[in-house]
Design an enzyme around this catalytic site. Sequence first.
Site, PDB file in Angstrom:
ATOM      1  N   GLN A 191       1.316   2.102  10.757  1.00  0.00           N
ATOM      2  CA  GLN A 191       1.767   0.801  10.278  1.00  0.00           C
ATOM      3  C   GLN A 191       3.286   0.655  10.349  1.00  0.00           C
ATOM      4  OE1 GLN A 191      -0.954   1.750   6.609  1.00  0.00           O
ATOM      5  NE2 GLN A 191      -0.276  -0.335   6.322  1.00  0.00           N
ATOM      6  N   PHE A 222      -5.232   0.503   5.870  1.00  0.00           N
ATOM      7  CA  PHE A 222      -5.358   0.282   4.425  1.00  0.00           C
ATOM      8  C   PHE A 222      -4.250   0.948   3.616  1.00  0.00           C
ATOM      9  CE2 PHE A 222      -9.647   0.254   6.330  1.00  0.00           C
ATOM     10  CZ  PHE A 222      -9.902  -1.097   6.200  1.00  0.00           C
ATOM     11  N   GLU A 226       1.000   3.905   6.420  1.00  0.00           N
ATOM     12  CA  GLU A 226       2.339   3.339   6.165  1.00  0.00           C
ATOM     13  C   GLU A 226       3.370   4.464   6.255  1.00  0.00           C
ATOM     14  OE1 GLU A 226       2.863   0.863   2.654  1.00  0.00           O
ATOM     15  OE2 GLU A 226       5.036   0.913   2.850  1.00  0.00           O
ATOM     16  N   ARG A 304       5.113  -0.873  -8.419  1.00  0.00           N
ATOM     17  CA  ARG A 304       4.156  -1.990  -8.371  1.00  0.00           C
ATOM     18  C   ARG A 304       3.136  -1.891  -9.513  1.00  0.00           C
ATOM     19  NH1 ARG A 304       2.815  -6.398  -5.130  1.00  0.00           N
ATOM     20  NH2 ARG A 304       4.216  -5.978  -3.409  1.00  0.00           N
ATOM     21  N   ARG A 336      -4.220  -0.180  -0.276  1.00  0.00           N
ATOM     22  CA  ARG A 336      -4.501  -1.580  -0.625  1.00  0.00           C
ATOM     23  C   ARG A 336      -4.319  -1.879  -2.115  1.00  0.00           C
ATOM     24  NH1 ARG A 336      -9.487  -4.385   2.565  1.00  0.00           N
ATOM     25  NH2 ARG A 336      -8.515  -6.403   2.889  1.00  0.00           N
ATOM     26  N   PHE A 338      -1.534  -0.990  -3.695  1.00  0.00           N
ATOM     27  CA  PHE A 338      -0.275  -0.240  -3.831  1.00  0.00           C
ATOM     28  C   PHE A 338       0.135  -0.029  -5.296  1.00  0.00           C
ATOM     29  CE2 PHE A 338       4.338   0.422  -2.834  1.00  0.00           C
ATOM     30  CZ  PHE A 338       4.231   1.240  -1.722  1.00  0.00           C
ATOM     31  N   ALA A 503       2.194  -4.463   2.251  1.00  0.00           N
ATOM     32  CA  ALA A 503       2.497  -5.411   1.169  1.00  0.00           C
ATOM     33  C   ALA A 503       1.954  -6.818   1.429  1.00  0.00           C
ATOM     34  CB  ALA A 503       4.008  -5.452   0.889  1.00  0.00           C
ATOM     35  N   GLU A 710      -4.218  -7.872   0.416  1.00  0.00           N
ATOM     36  CA  GLU A 710      -4.518  -6.995  -0.713  1.00  0.00           C
ATOM     37  C   GLU A 710      -5.122  -7.660  -1.952  1.00  0.00           C
ATOM     38  OE1 GLU A 710      -0.366  -5.603  -0.298  1.00  0.00           O
ATOM     39  OE2 GLU A 710      -1.168  -3.664  -0.908  1.00  0.00           O
TER      40      GLU A 710
HETATM   41  N1  MTE Z   1      -7.732  -5.267   6.897  1.00  0.00           N
HETATM   42  C1  MTE Z   1      -8.261  -4.452   7.838  1.00  0.00           C
HETATM   43  N2  MTE Z   1      -9.301  -4.888   8.565  1.00  0.00           N
HETATM   44  N3  MTE Z   1      -7.773  -3.193   8.044  1.00  0.00           N
HETATM   45  C2  MTE Z   1      -6.719  -2.703   7.298  1.00  0.00           C
HETATM   46  O1  MTE Z   1      -6.289  -1.578   7.521  1.00  0.00           O
HETATM   47  N4  MTE Z   1      -5.104  -3.146   5.472  1.00  0.00           N
HETATM   48  C3  MTE Z   1      -4.835  -3.919   4.256  1.00  0.00           C
HETATM   49  C4  MTE Z   1      -4.959  -5.415   4.530  1.00  0.00           C
HETATM   50  N5  MTE Z   1      -6.175  -5.703   5.231  1.00  0.00           N
HETATM   51  C5  MTE Z   1      -6.150  -3.542   6.288  1.00  0.00           C
HETATM   52  C6  MTE Z   1      -6.695  -4.856   6.147  1.00  0.00           C
HETATM   53  C7  MTE Z   1      -3.529  -3.663   3.664  1.00  0.00           C
HETATM   54  S1  MTE Z   1      -3.340  -2.317   2.673  1.00  0.00           S
HETATM   55  C8  MTE Z   1      -2.469  -4.517   3.844  1.00  0.00           C
HETATM   56  S2  MTE Z   1      -0.992  -4.253   3.085  1.00  0.00           S
HETATM   57  C9  MTE Z   1      -2.570  -5.708   4.704  1.00  0.00           C
HETATM   58  O2  MTE Z   1      -3.838  -5.807   5.341  1.00  0.00           O
HETATM   59  C10 MTE Z   1      -1.466  -5.667   5.748  1.00  0.00           C
HETATM   60  O3  MTE Z   1      -1.517  -6.701   6.647  1.00  0.00           O
HETATM   61  P1  MTE Z   1      -0.934  -8.166   6.387  1.00  0.00           P
HETATM   62  O4  MTE Z   1       0.405  -8.026   5.763  1.00  0.00           O
HETATM   63  O5  MTE Z   1      -0.889  -8.752   7.734  1.00  0.00           O
HETATM   64  O6  MTE Z   1      -1.886  -8.842   5.463  1.00  0.00           O
HETATM   65  N1  HPA Z   2       3.856  -2.591  -0.772  1.00  0.00           N
HETATM   66  C1  HPA Z   2       3.652  -1.762   0.265  1.00  0.00           C
HETATM   67  N2  HPA Z   2       4.558  -0.947   0.703  1.00  0.00           N
HETATM   68  C2  HPA Z   2       5.735  -0.914   0.083  1.00  0.00           C
HETATM   69  C3  HPA Z   2       6.008  -1.748  -0.985  1.00  0.00           C
HETATM   70  C4  HPA Z   2       5.018  -2.627  -1.438  1.00  0.00           C
HETATM   71  O1  HPA Z   2       5.212  -3.385  -2.384  1.00  0.00           O
HETATM   72  N3  HPA Z   2       7.258  -1.506  -1.398  1.00  0.00           N
HETATM   73  C5  HPA Z   2       7.712  -0.547  -0.602  1.00  0.00           C
HETATM   74  N4  HPA Z   2       6.808  -0.184   0.309  1.00  0.00           N
HETATM   75 MO1  MOS Z   3      -0.870  -1.998   2.235  1.00  0.00          MO
HETATM   76  S1  MOS Z   3      -1.231  -0.591   0.776  1.00  0.00           S
HETATM   77  O1  MOS Z   3       0.675  -2.405   1.529  1.00  0.00           O
HETATM   78  O2  MOS Z   3      -0.490  -0.969   3.544  1.00  0.00           O
END
Ligand code: MTE
Ligand code: HPA
Ligand code: MOS
Length: 762
Positions: A191, A222, A226, A304, A336, A338, A503, A710
Site C-alpha cells: 500500500q 486491509f 501499509e 486513532r 481496517r 486502525f 485511512a 473503513e
Molecule cells: N477493500 C478491499 N477489497 N481490499 C482491501 O484491502 N482495504 C481497506 C478498505 N477496503 C481494502 C478494502 C482499508 S484498510 C482501507 S484504509 C481502504 O480500503 C483504503 O482505500 P481507500 O482509501 O481508497 O478507501
Molecule cells: N490511518 C491509516 N494509516 C495511518 C493513519 C491513519 O489514520 N495515520 C498514520 N498512518
Molecule cells: Mo487501512 S487500516 O488505513 O490500510
Amino acid sequence: MKNMDIDSHVRGESVYVDDIPVREETLYGAVFDSPIPHGILRHLDVSEAERVDGVTKIITAKDIPGENQIGIIMSDEPLFAEDMVHYSGQPIALVLAESEKRARTASRKICAEIDPLPPLTDPRTAADQGQFITPPRTFCLGNTEAAWHTCDYVFEGCAETGGQEHLYIETQSAYVYPTEKDGIRIFSSNQSPTVVQKAAARVLNIPMHRVEVNVSRIGGAFGGKESQGTAWAVMAALAAFTVGKAVKLVLNRHDDMRMTGKRHPYASDYRIGLSKDYGITAYEVSFYQNAGAFADLSPAVLERTLFHATNSYFIPNVRATAYSCRTNLPPNTAMRGFGGPQGMFVMEAAIARSAEALGVDASVIQRKNLLRQGEEFPYGQKANRSQAIRCWTKAGKRYNVGAIRKHVEAFNAENRLHKKGIAFMPICFGISFTKIHMNQAGALVHIYQDGSVAVSTGATEMGQGVNTKMVQVAAHVLSISTERVKIETTNTTRVANTSPTAASVNADMNGKAVEKACLVLLNRLKGFAGKELGHGARAAGEWIEIKDERVYDKGIKTDLVWEDLVMRAHLERVDLSEHAFYATPGIHFDPKTEKGNPFAYHVYGTAITVATVDCLRGTYEIDAVHVVHDFGNSMNPIIDKGQTEGGIVQGIGWMTMEELCYSDDGRLLSDTMSTYKVPDMYSAPKELNVHFHETQGSPLALFRSKAVGEPSFMYGIGSYFAIRNAIRAARPEKEVPLTAPMTPERVLLSLYDATRQAKENS
Ligand code: MTE
Ligand code: HPA
Ligand code: MOS
C-alpha cells in the site's frame, strides 16, 4: 460504473506479483525466521544449508551495505535480526536458490543458536514492567474528577478485544531486478510504494532516485501492507542488489500468517458515570495496546483509538489514556479501522454494562447521548453536519425496529434452546490521516495525441475500487467517455513522495489531485479551442464548453470533437500533460495540547443487528444487519455498497469468530486456514440491508461522496452485542465478561458454568 477490474479478475487475467513473467536466471527466496519469541542470537550456522543443491547465497544482516533498519515511525526494527530475536517468526536470513522448493529446503537446514529469554505476550504485564513503545497519551475533555460526584450511577469494568489476521488473498510478495547504473526495480504488493522506496534506499545505502517501486494492484491488503509489505520487498531488493540477478520472494500462507503482524489486541479498563435520565456525564478509559516487538505503526494506531474512544456520543467529561505496550509478538499493525474499532468497542461495552445494571435496553442510553451538531469531540473538533441522530432515527423507522423487537420477544418467549438478541451500533469515523503531513496526494495526467488519457496517482488499487473512481473523475471533468481513460500502475517515478493508500482517504485525496490536473488540461484545451474558433487570444476559452466529447461555442454545438481538438492542440504545441498536487485544507492538530481539527469530516451511520444463539451448542447465526449509512452524495453506489458489506462481514469476523491463539511462549497456534476461522457465506448475515442516507456530503469529499473503506467495519461490533443480548435472554442472571471475540466456545462458557452444569445434570 462497476469496478473496472471485475472482468479480468473473473477471467484470471489480472496480474499479481506472482504472475509477473520472470526473467531468465531469476532466483527465489525463502526466509529463515526465529523459532522462539525472545532470546540472544549467539550463532547462525548456515553451512549445511549452503550445501543444498541449487543454493546461491544466504543473505543476512552482514550483507547490508546501508542500515539494517526498516522502522516506519521509529527506527527500532531491523530487517534481519542480528544479536537478539524479539518474536517468533522474526526474519534472520534469506536463502536464495534456483527454485522456491530448494530455497525452502535449505532454510530448514539453517541452525540458530539462541539463548532463550522469558517472553512477554500480555500487554498489561508489559505495562507493569514498563515496556512501552512510546510514552502514554491522554485525551481530556471537561473534568472527570469533578464530574463523578454529580453522577447518579457509576459503573466500571474491563473489556478486551482480540487481534485479527488480515488474510488478504495475495500473500506478501515482491519481485525485484537490478537495473543499469546500480539501480533497482521493485514490483511489490504493498500500500505504500514510497515507504518501500525509502526503506530500500536506506538498507542499500543508495539515493531514493535509484529505487523504482511499482505496484500494479494488490490482492487485498486491509492495512496489512501499509508497513508490512516493506520487509519482503527490501529483502528481495537487497538480494537482487547483492547477487546482481532478479529475485522473487513470495510468502506462502503459513509463513505469512506466522511472520506478519495483525490487528492489535487491546485490554482496557473503563469507568462510566450516568445521570438519572441516562445521559453519560463522565467516561474514563485506559487502553493497553498489544504492540508486539517493534513500533511499526502502533503509535499512530494508538492515536486513532483515542480519537474514537467516545464513538458517536457526546460526553462532556472524558479522560482517555492509551499505552502502547511492547511484547514478544510480531509487530502488530494497521488493520481496517486502525485502532478505531478497539476504542469504540470499549465505549459500547461500558454502555452495555450500564444498561444491564440499570435494567434498560442499551439503545436507550445510546440514543440519549448521540452527537448533535456542534458538540465537541475530546480532541477539540466540533461535530459538523452530524448525521448521528438522523441515521439512528431513520434506521429505526425504515427497518421497523418495533416489529423486530416484538418478533425477538415472541421468539424468546416461545423457545428455550434458541434465543435471539438485538443490538444497535451507531458509528462515527474521522476521515483524514491522523498525521497531518500525510494528507497529501499527487496525480499525473497525460492526454495522448489520439485523445486517449492515462492517469497516474499515488493510490494503489487493492480491490476497494479507487482506480474506477479515478476513471470517473477524469471522464467527468474532461467530459469524455470512461473508455478513453486508463489508470496506470502506481509507480514512484511517475508520482513521487506518496502517502500510503490507507485511512480511507485515497479516493478523496488522489481524486482531488486528478480533478485538479484535469481541470487545468480542460481549461488549456478550451483556451486553444476558443482561439481556433476565432475568439481573441485573451480569455478565448470563456465562450467554450466541452460536453460529451464535443466543443460548444457560446452554447452552440460546433463540428470540433474531442479527438480533433486534441490532435490540433498537439500540432500547435499545446502541452497535453499535467501534474497536480492536493493537500487537505483546514486540518490541524497540536500533539502538545492533544487538541485540534484533525479530520476533514466524519462518516456516520447506524446498524441494527439481530442474532440467534443455539443455547445447546453455543453456535449462532447473524439473522440480519440493517444499516442506514451516511454516504454523502455517493459517486459510485455499486462500489460503495460493496465496501460497506465487505467491512461489515470483516467486522463480524473480528467480533465473533476470528481468534488468534498463542502458546504460552508466544508462538502463534492458529497459523493455518484450518485453525483460524474467518467468515464464510454461512456466517455472513442472512439478510444485509444497506440504505444510502444521501446528504450534501462534505466539500472535502471527492464529488461530495464520502470515504467508504473503513467506517462500515465497526458495524460488526453490533454482532457481538446482539449475541450477548441473546445469551442474556437465556441467562439474565449471569455476568458475562466483555471479551471479544464471542466464539461459540465463549458463548457456551457464558451460558453454563461447571457447578451449575453438574447440578443440572444430576
Ligand atoms: N477493500 C478491499 N477489497 N481490499 C482491501 O484491502 N482495504 C481497506 C478498505 N477496503 C481494502 C478494502 C482499508 S484498510 C482501507 S484504509 C481502504 O480500503 C483504503 O482505500 P481507500 O482509501 O481508497 O478507501
Ligand atoms: N490511518 C491509516 N494509516 C495511518 C493513519 C491513519 O489514520 N495515520 C498514520 N498512518
Ligand atoms: Mo487501512 S487500516 O488505513 O490500510
